[in-house]
Design a protein around this motif. Structure first.
Motif, short mmCIF file in Angstrom:
data_model
loop_
_atom_site.label_atom_id
_atom_site.label_comp_id
_atom_site.label_asym_id
_atom_site.label_seq_id
_atom_site.Cartn_x
_atom_site.Cartn_y
_atom_site.Cartn_z
N LEU A 1 0.79 -1.24 0.00
CA LEU A 1 0.00 0.00 0.00
C LEU A 1 0.82 1.28 0.00
O LEU A 1 0.28 2.36 -0.25
N MET A 2 2.13 1.19 0.28
CA MET A 2 2.93 2.41 0.42
C MET A 2 2.76 3.38 -0.75
O MET A 2 2.59 4.58 -0.54
N PRO A 3 2.81 2.92 -2.01
CA PRO A 3 2.68 3.90 -3.10
C PRO A 3 1.32 4.58 -3.16
O PRO A 3 1.17 5.61 -3.82
N LEU A 4 0.34 4.02 -2.46
CA LEU A 4 -1.01 4.59 -2.47
C LEU A 4 -1.23 5.49 -1.26
O LEU A 4 -2.37 5.90 -0.98
N SER A 5 -0.16 5.82 -0.54
CA SER A 5 -0.29 6.55 0.73
C SER A 5 -1.05 7.86 0.62
O SER A 5 -1.90 8.14 1.48
N PRO A 6 -0.79 8.71 -0.40
CA PRO A 6 -1.56 9.97 -0.44
C PRO A 6 -3.07 9.73 -0.52
O PRO A 6 -3.86 10.44 0.10
N ILE A 7 -3.47 8.70 -1.27
CA ILE A 7 -4.89 8.38 -1.40
C ILE A 7 -5.44 7.84 -0.08
O ILE A 7 -6.54 8.19 0.36
N SER B 1 0.62 6.40 6.29
CA SER B 1 0.21 7.06 5.04
C SER B 1 0.72 8.50 4.97
O SER B 1 0.84 9.06 3.89
N SER B 2 1.02 9.09 6.12
CA SER B 2 1.57 10.47 6.10
C SER B 2 3.10 10.44 6.21
O SER B 2 3.72 11.49 6.32
N PHE B 3 3.70 9.24 6.17
CA PHE B 3 5.16 9.09 6.25
C PHE B 3 5.74 9.83 7.45
O PHE B 3 6.74 10.53 7.34
#
Ligand code: FEO
Length: 397
Positions: free
Chosen positions: A194-200, A241-243
């Motif tokens: 899911l990491m690449p989808l974090s902004p969503i 998701s907000s790193f």
């Protein structure tokens, strides 16, 4: 095997003890495909299981109802690990109607044609089963464009499909029944899928309070069900998701004859000397998934390689491709390595880290033909590590 999640909501999934590679992500602990049967005046099946696991699912369904009596099949997500047994279910439950998102319907029609009645739903739509009412919540890109959640309103059970899952094969069904650190496995799942989808995901989480749901149980489609304080996994997703970083650094490297390995350990020494946690991974001896699981929460990523044939070693190249695809953010990065005649790997790594959108530090490279690191070189490695640690601490303020 009977498992009641709550008041007539049953787990009827399958356990895949031998799954070791989930579309390229190492899954050493296997996984489960969780389907849920909701029994009321009408009977609903929420998701199915991967193809080849139908019989386990039917055994679970038969504990509570005749599969032919299933009225509704909710397709929260099209991916084959959840819809792979749909054809078997629809063959058994001849009168069943499907409920899914608009995009899921497009995928189903594309694959199966128009042979089943399919009802499209959007966020806020409900389906009454009798005393129970199901509400649908679209969550596109968690993990595909078609994805949605199903919420059992009165029971306050959120059937979250891919979100909040873990790749774990266990005898138990609830997170509070196992001694293992399930949050770590949920982090591994998030980091590698899911990491690449974090902004969503971050945006979707912000909208949750407005949806007027208060789940007391979160039941994902993989791994264990969150029954005791399910807010923990939602809070963790908000951080991931907000790193939001921790004072941690990850060093990942490959070494031909040991010099780059020595550099890595001295850099780690310098980082530790400044009070920052470090995890060091020889890429040859590690899984990419385990490196990425630590990298998710780390503020710094430090990548090293010897030079071979003027480029980085293939294992480092594989790591760099994996890293770039997962699109980590809010991290500082640094490259290092040793070479014999002509260098090349360190510049290549540095360029790759920049291309991945990470803030890079000045790299560190040494030329040595048949010799070892000098005392001066060793001191430079330790100092390089200290510099990374200082940046980490500065980046957290
Ligand atoms: Fe578990 Fe996106 O499938």
């Amino acid at each position: 095997m009977k498992c009641e999640v709550k008041n007539g909501i049953y787990w009827v999934g399958a356990i895949d003890w031998n799954m070791r590679d989930f579309h390229g992500y190492d899954t050493p602990k296997g996984t489960s495909y969780n389907a849920y049967l909701i029994v009321d005046e009408k009977i609903a099946l929420v998701d199915t299981v991967k193809g080849g696991f139908s019989e386990e699912m039917f055994m679970g369904i038969r504990e509570h109802a005749d599969p032919a009596k299933v009225d509704y099949v909710i397709v929260n997500h099209l991916e084959k690990d959840h819809s792979g047994s749909l054809e078997d279910v629809m063959a058994a439950a001849k009168g069943a109607q499907i409920y899914c998102s608009t995009r899921a319907k497009a995928g189903l029609v594309d694959k199966y044609g128009e042979k089943w009645p399919i009802n499209m739903v959007k966020t806020g739509d409900t389906l009454k089963l009798g005393k129970k009412t199901l509400r649908f919540i679209e969550v596109p890109m968690i993990h595909w464009p078609d994805s949605m959640f199903t919420y059992a309103e009165g029971d306050k059970v959120l059937l979250s499909n891919d979100a909040f899952g873990q790749h774990l094969a266990t005898s138990q069904r609830f997170e509070d029944e196992v001694r293992a650190n399930v949050l770590y496995d949920a982090r591994a799942y998030y980091a590698n899928i899911l990491m690449p989808l974090s902004p969503i995901i971050a945006e979707a989480l912000k909208k949750l309070p407005g949806l007027n749901i208060a789940p007391e149980i979160i039941a994902p489609s993989h791994g264990l069900i969150w029954r005791k304080d399910p807010g923990r996994i939602v809070t963790a997703y908000a951080a991931w998701s907000s790193f939001r970083p921790k004072a941690e650094a990850v060093i990942a490297y490959s070494s031909m004859w040991g010099l780059t390995d020595m550099m890595a350990r001295l850099i780690a020494w310098g980082i530790m000397d400044e009070g920052v946690d470090v995890r060091l991974y020889d890429i040859h001896a590690s899984t990419l998934a385990s490196i990425m699981t630590d990298l998710l929460e780390a503020k710094a990523v430090v990548v090293g390689s010897s030079t071979q044939n003027n480029i980085m070693l293939h294992s480092t190249a594989e790591f760099m491709a994996y890293l770039r695809g997962l699109r980590p953010k809010n991290k500082i990065a640094a490259a290092f390595g040793a070479y014999g005649w002509a260098g090349g790997a360190v510049k290549e790594i540095d360029d790759g880290l920049k291309a991945a959108g990470l803030e890079t530090m000045e790299p560190l490279a040494f030329k040595h033909i048949m010799t070892t690191l000098s005392e001066d070189d060793k001191a430079k490695c330790v100092e390089f590590g200290r510099g990374i640690a200082k940046k980490v601490k500065g980046g957290l303020q």
